[in-house]
Design a protein around this motif. Sequence first.
Motif: not given
Length: 336
Positions: A205-231
């Motif tokens: 307790g004792g803290v207050r939210k100013l904003f969140s990334d979810f409130e800012l942009r809605g639901a969104f995917s933030a990271g991806t798995y990558v592979l090399t083109d050759r693989f």
Amino acid sequence: MTYSRRGFLALSGLSALAVAGCGTASGSGIRNTTTLRYQGSAGAVTPPELAASLGYLGELKLDWVGNTISGPQDIQSAASGQIDFGGAFNGAVVKLASRKAPIKAVISYYGSDKDAYSGYYVLEKSAIRSPRDLIGKKVGMNTLGAHAEAMLDIYLKNHGLSRAEAEQVERIVIPPVNTEQSLRQRQIDVAVLGGILRDKALETGGVRKLFSDFELRGAFSAGTYVLTDRFIKQNPETVRTFVTGVGKALDWSRTTPREEVVARMTEILARRKRSESADALKYWRSYGVSAPGGRIEAQELSVWSDWLTERGDLKSGQVQVDGLFTNEFNGKKAAG
């Protein structure tokens, strides 16, 4: 699950040797390996590990070579052939691609939603109530030039602050485990908190939210798995099995009661015997991936390409986002 994988500005120093070594799989032609080397995360269960446990990878095996706490390091290891796939914040993926690394994002694996998000918190009695109140104040975050700073910049810009005004908001790097304490001791004015650290701070307790990334942009995917083109070229069916299986695991985690998901994850940790604590799993709520099957949308990468270009880290047109990802191997078809 929240990962410490967002400090990707160091990628600007990626050596020519590492880039030259991208996709070092030997031989040529299709081979469709039955084993994928990867790095895990201590005390956490990644979507591929969950997929394997659920049987969604079929005969495809995962070969754990160690843990990483850095997304940039993870995808560099994939690019140089030390592992077969790696994951990172999409801004890091864009940054690595700008260094001409022949990589491709194939599936999202974490993001922000109503249960998994990063919040920007102030003390309950703080005078900070609006974006403009942040001018001259200190914001503590895990690293610079990544997700937390990008969200802050977008928040300030969306509320009319000029670039010059936004630059007067001081960004301070603080280890995540020390961020809440730094806020309570007034060493910083705003703390970026996510996952278990956010939940523990709210419990105290004792803290207050100013904003969140979810409130800012809605639901969104933030990271991806990558592979090399050759693989990908050499192992198309392996990639299809991997991507589709991980997508099924993401969907399962989203539609299954949380208690059942946590129980499955706890069982996975116990069986792999890596001398790690399962305590953090009690706070797990979501991977934050809202797209069915983890399918990738161009905007999830272009937003970071635009931000990096605006910052001057990339030249206009330096990265072609459309060629940076593919949903070709995802068994979950696009809606509609």
